[in-house]
Design a protein around this motif. Sequence first.
Motif, PDB file in Angstrom:
ATOM      1  N   LYS A 119       0.220  -7.631  -9.996  1.00  0.00           N
ATOM      2  CA  LYS A 119       0.440  -8.844  -9.214  1.00  0.00           C
ATOM      3  C   LYS A 119       1.788  -8.690  -8.518  1.00  0.00           C
ATOM      4  N   HIS A 141       0.827  -1.215   0.000  1.00  0.00           N
ATOM      5  CA  HIS A 141       0.000   0.000   0.000  1.00  0.00           C
ATOM      6  C   HIS A 141       0.859   1.262   0.000  1.00  0.00           C
ATOM      7  N   ARG A 171      -2.572  -0.752  -7.843  1.00  0.00           N
ATOM      8  CA  ARG A 171      -2.517  -1.948  -6.994  1.00  0.00           C
ATOM      9  C   ARG A 171      -3.409  -3.073  -7.502  1.00  0.00           C
ATOM     10  N   GLU A 172      -4.623  -2.713  -7.935  1.00  0.00           N
ATOM     11  CA  GLU A 172      -5.590  -3.710  -8.386  1.00  0.00           C
ATOM     12  C   GLU A 172      -5.149  -4.391  -9.674  1.00  0.00           C
ATOM     13  N   LYS A 173      -4.304  -3.725 -10.454  1.00  0.00           N
ATOM     14  CA  LYS A 173      -3.862  -4.251 -11.743  1.00  0.00           C
ATOM     15  C   LYS A 173      -2.478  -4.891 -11.672  1.00  0.00           C
ATOM     16  N   GLU A 207      -3.125   3.115  -5.155  1.00  0.00           N
ATOM     17  CA  GLU A 207      -4.372   2.340  -5.146  1.00  0.00           C
ATOM     18  C   GLU A 207      -4.845   1.949  -6.541  1.00  0.00           C
TER      19      GLU A 207
END
Length: 174
Positions: free
Chosen positions: A104, A92, A100-102, A97
């Motif tokens: 790995k 984090h 982060r979701e995209k 943000e």
Amino acid sequence: MKNIVVTYKSHYGTTKQYAQWIAEELGATLLERKEATPAELQKYDLVIHGGGLYASGILGIDLVVKNPINNLIVFTVGMANPETTDYTEIVHKNIPEGLREKTKVFHLRGGMDYGKLSLPHRGMMAMMKKMTIDKKAEAELTDEDIAFKDSYGGNVHFIDRASIAPLIQYAQEL
């Protein structure tokens, strides 16, 4: 994915070794962080960035978080055991943000030779020991604390080529 680049930033060589193994396994281009430019990264379908962990920062991460990359894998290298360590706060702190979701993220275990540490890094390790390990009663020490205490001042290496297998599999499945 056909066109892959592995970038890395390493102070003492363990991240570099992992990056070399990953590039070799994937037939990827290998670039040290200082050689990689945002324009260069745009030439690749997949960017894999490796950085050593220092004071909860990921070395060289600025290259991949400040420049738009469609497919990104990040691997970190540190002393803690990835099977028992929670890296949420580090991820984090280092990866915004929206990215982060995209992205790995994989965590690999490195090593340390205190004899090769720079003076500032030796000082950081001494401070960490003093602020955490030395303030705890023996019964309060975690497994990580005990491992840190036992290896402090010595030479310890956990680097393992087999540990890159999940990253390689993930990259090949993209």
